[in-house]
Design a protein around this motif. Structure first.
Motif, PDB file in Angstrom:
ATOM      1  N   ARG A 132       0.838  -1.196   0.000  1.00 23.82           N
ATOM      2  CA  ARG A 132       0.000   0.000   0.000  1.00 23.82           C
ATOM      3  C   ARG A 132       0.876   1.250   0.000  1.00 23.82           C
ATOM      4  N   ASP A 133       0.383   2.296  -0.650  1.00 21.85           N
ATOM      5  CA  ASP A 133       1.045   3.592  -0.643  1.00 21.85           C
ATOM      6  C   ASP A 133       0.095   4.604  -0.025  1.00 21.85           C
ATOM      7  N   ALA A 134       0.444   5.086   1.186  1.00 20.00           N
ATOM      8  CA  ALA A 134      -0.446   6.000   1.906  1.00 20.00           C
ATOM      9  C   ALA A 134      -0.612   7.326   1.188  1.00 20.00           C
ATOM     10  N   SER A 135       0.395   7.744   0.408  1.00 13.19           N
ATOM     11  CA  SER A 135       0.319   9.055  -0.241  1.00 13.19           C
ATOM     12  C   SER A 135      -0.673   9.074  -1.391  1.00 13.19           C
ATOM     13  N   SER A 136      -0.827   7.958  -2.081  1.00  9.29           N
ATOM     14  CA  SER A 136      -1.719   7.921  -3.244  1.00  9.29           C
ATOM     15  C   SER A 136      -2.948   7.037  -3.035  1.00  9.29           C
ATOM     16  N   GLY A 137      -2.920   6.216  -1.972  1.00  6.94           N
ATOM     17  CA  GLY A 137      -4.013   5.282  -1.757  1.00  6.94           C
ATOM     18  C   GLY A 137      -3.912   4.033  -2.609  1.00  6.94           C
ATOM     19  N   ALA A 138      -2.808   3.897  -3.355  1.00  7.51           N
ATOM     20  CA  ALA A 138      -2.630   2.739  -4.238  1.00  7.51           C
ATOM     21  C   ALA A 138      -2.476   1.458  -3.422  1.00  7.51           C
ATOM     22  N   CYS A 139      -2.974   0.360  -3.978  1.00  3.42           N
ATOM     23  CA  CYS A 139      -2.886  -0.945  -3.326  1.00  3.42           C
ATOM     24  C   CYS A 139      -2.557  -1.991  -4.385  1.00  3.42           C
ATOM     25  N   VAL A 140      -1.521  -2.769  -4.126  1.00  6.77           N
ATOM     26  CA  VAL A 140      -1.080  -3.790  -5.081  1.00  6.77           C
ATOM     27  C   VAL A 140      -1.093  -5.140  -4.386  1.00  6.77           C
ATOM     28  N   ARG A 141      -1.707  -6.120  -5.037  1.00  5.33           N
ATOM     29  CA  ARG A 141      -1.735  -7.479  -4.493  1.00  5.33           C
ATOM     30  C   ARG A 141      -0.632  -8.311  -5.148  1.00  5.33           C
ATOM     31  N   LEU A 142       0.031  -9.131  -4.332  1.00  2.00           N
ATOM     32  CA  LEU A 142       1.190  -9.890  -4.779  1.00  2.00           C
ATOM     33  C   LEU A 142       0.970 -11.384  -4.550  1.00  2.00           C
ATOM     34  N   ILE A 195       2.309   2.699  -7.884  1.00  2.00           N
ATOM     35  CA  ILE A 195       3.332   2.877  -6.857  1.00  2.00           C
ATOM     36  C   ILE A 195       4.663   3.058  -7.577  1.00  2.00           C
ATOM     37  N   ARG A 196       5.087   4.300  -7.691  1.00  2.00           N
ATOM     38  CA  ARG A 196       6.249   4.622  -8.528  1.00  2.00           C
ATOM     39  C   ARG A 196       7.494   5.017  -7.737  1.00  2.00           C
ATOM     40  N   ASN A 197       7.373   5.094  -6.421  1.00  2.00           N
ATOM     41  CA  ASN A 197       8.538   5.537  -5.649  1.00  2.00           C
ATOM     42  C   ASN A 197       9.381   4.381  -5.119  1.00  2.00           C
ATOM     43  N   LEU A 198       8.992   3.135  -5.391  1.00  2.00           N
ATOM     44  CA  LEU A 198       9.847   1.988  -5.119  1.00  2.00           C
ATOM     45  C   LEU A 198      10.445   1.532  -6.441  1.00  2.00           C
ATOM     46  N   VAL A 199      11.760   1.610  -6.540  1.00  2.00           N
ATOM     47  CA  VAL A 199      12.427   1.277  -7.800  1.00  2.00           C
ATOM     48  C   VAL A 199      13.397   0.121  -7.563  1.00  2.00           C
ATOM     49  N   ILE A 200      13.280  -0.927  -8.383  1.00  2.00           N
ATOM     50  CA  ILE A 200      14.167  -2.090  -8.279  1.00  2.00           C
ATOM     51  C   ILE A 200      15.172  -2.016  -9.422  1.00  2.00           C
ATOM     52  N   TRP A 201      16.453  -1.960  -9.038  1.00  2.00           N
ATOM     53  CA  TRP A 201      17.514  -1.828 -10.022  1.00  2.00           C
ATOM     54  C   TRP A 201      18.292  -3.133 -10.156  1.00  2.00           C
ATOM     55  N   PRO A 202      18.646  -3.521 -11.386  1.00  2.00           N
ATOM     56  CA  PRO A 202      19.516  -4.695 -11.546  1.00  2.00           C
ATOM     57  C   PRO A 202      20.950  -4.361 -11.170  1.00  2.00           C
ATOM     58  N   VAL A 203      21.650  -5.325 -10.607  1.00  2.00           N
ATOM     59  CA  VAL A 203      23.074  -5.200 -10.305  1.00  2.00           C
ATOM     60  C   VAL A 203      23.791  -6.209 -11.191  1.00  2.00           C
ATOM     61  N   ARG A 204      24.508  -5.715 -12.162  1.00  2.00           N
ATOM     62  CA  ARG A 204      25.091  -6.552 -13.201  1.00  2.00           C
ATOM     63  C   ARG A 204      25.913  -7.713 -12.625  1.00  2.00           C
ATOM     64  N   GLY A 205      25.599  -8.923 -13.081  1.00  2.00           N
ATOM     65  CA  GLY A 205      26.328 -10.106 -12.663  1.00  2.00           C
ATOM     66  C   GLY A 205      26.052 -10.550 -11.236  1.00  2.00           C
ATOM     67  N   HIS A 206      25.058  -9.934 -10.574  1.00  2.00           N
ATOM     68  CA  HIS A 206      24.823 -10.259  -9.165  1.00  2.00           C
ATOM     69  C   HIS A 206      23.347 -10.498  -8.880  1.00  2.00           C
ATOM     70  N   GLY A 207      22.535  -9.457  -8.953  1.00  2.00           N
ATOM     71  CA  GLY A 207      21.132  -9.593  -8.609  1.00  2.00           C
ATOM     72  C   GLY A 207      20.398  -8.277  -8.704  1.00  2.00           C
ATOM     73  N   TYR A 208      19.832  -7.811  -7.579  1.00  2.00           N
ATOM     74  CA  TYR A 208      19.021  -6.602  -7.590  1.00  2.00           C
ATOM     75  C   TYR A 208      19.174  -5.841  -6.278  1.00  2.00           C
ATOM     76  N   ARG A 209      18.825  -4.560  -6.340  1.00  2.00           N
ATOM     77  CA  ARG A 209      18.707  -3.757  -5.127  1.00  2.00           C
ATOM     78  C   ARG A 209      17.515  -2.835  -5.286  1.00  2.00           C
ATOM     79  N   MET A 210      16.990  -2.342  -4.163  1.00  2.00           N
ATOM     80  CA  MET A 210      15.816  -1.454  -4.203  1.00  2.00           C
ATOM     81  C   MET A 210      16.189  -0.070  -3.728  1.00  2.00           C
ATOM     82  N   ARG A 211      15.584   0.913  -4.365  1.00  2.00           N
ATOM     83  CA  ARG A 211      15.802   2.305  -3.968  1.00  2.00           C
ATOM     84  C   ARG A 211      14.440   2.976  -3.765  1.00  2.00           C
ATOM     85  N   LEU A 212      14.357   3.783  -2.726  1.00  2.00           N
ATOM     86  CA  LEU A 212      13.144   4.580  -2.492  1.00  2.00           C
ATOM     87  C   LEU A 212      13.350   5.960  -3.068  1.00  2.00           C
TER      88      LEU A 212
END
Length: 215
Positions: A132-142, A195-212
């Motif tokens: 959930r994103d309190a700022s926009s009211g968005a809700c995503v089911r996973l 929900i656009r303020n959670l960004v998942i970035w690839p880490v080349r040759g390794h995996g991923y990291r998340m940035r707010l």
């Protein structure tokens, strides 16, 4: 001691696995999960305190240190590492069982209160598999796997995690792109759900990291 404790614990209804070392314990946890880990600090080549810190940081299990170390500093170090309790040998089995019950009750209560991972205005409820994103009211089911991967990324905000860490496995075939598929689905759901303020970035040759990203 492990086999004796196993008999007592199974007799009162607990499901138990006995691991001879840290590697085996990790393998059991990845395979079966656990509500509680009884951790002996004497693990041979591996430092028991380091393993206690790892369990506290990376698993949902309660951790009780069961050891022959009586030194006060060891007790302090164990509790500072995040262990829920520390009991020294020799002990009465009834006391250990009472402590286990108390730790599990306390851990269950804390889990019910804190079953939310918050980053900025975004909150993940892992048990409900909802973001959930309190700022926009968005809700995503996973899905369950998507929720678990997202929870791992959010808890380690900014830290690069390998594909094996994200799937909670000991190893992966280099050609296995399972994580990439799940990450792609999570990104799509975030985008479509607004929900656009959670960004998942690839880490080349390794995996991923998340940035707010801040507005």
């Amino acid at each position: 001691m492990g086999s004796v404790l196993m008999r007592h614990l199974t007799r009162v209804g607990y499901g138990v696995s006995v691991a001879a070392n840290g590697s085996e314990m990790r393998r059991f946890y990845r395979r079966d999960g656990a509500d509680l880990v009884l951790l002996d600090l004497n693990l041979g080549a591996e430092d028991g305190m380091d393993l206690a810190r790892e369990l506290v940081a990376s698993t949902a299990a309660a951790v009780m240190i069961v050891t022959g170390r009586h030194d006060l500093q060891d007790r302090i170090d164990g509790l500072d590492a995040g262990a829920d309790d520390y009991i020294t040998k020799p002990f009465e089995v009834d006391e250990l069982l009472a402590r286990i019950r108390a730790v599990l009750r306390r851990h269950a209560l804390e889990a019910s209160v804190h079953d939310t991972i918050q980053l900025g205005t975004v909150a993940l409820e892992p048990s409900a598999m909802v973001l959930r994103d309190a700022s926009s009211g968005a809700c995503v089911r996973l899905t369950e796997t998507e929720s678990r991967i997202l929870a791992t990324l959010m808890r380690q905000h900014g830290r690069a995690l390998s594909r094996t860490q994200l799937l909670n496995r000991e190893s992966l075939n280099p050609e296995d792109r399972t994580v990439d598929v799940h990450i792609g689905n999570i990104r799509r759901k975030l985008r479509e759900g607004g929900i656009r303020n959670l960004v998942i970035w690839p880490v080349r040759g390794h995996g991923y990291r998340m940035r707010l990203e801040r507005d």
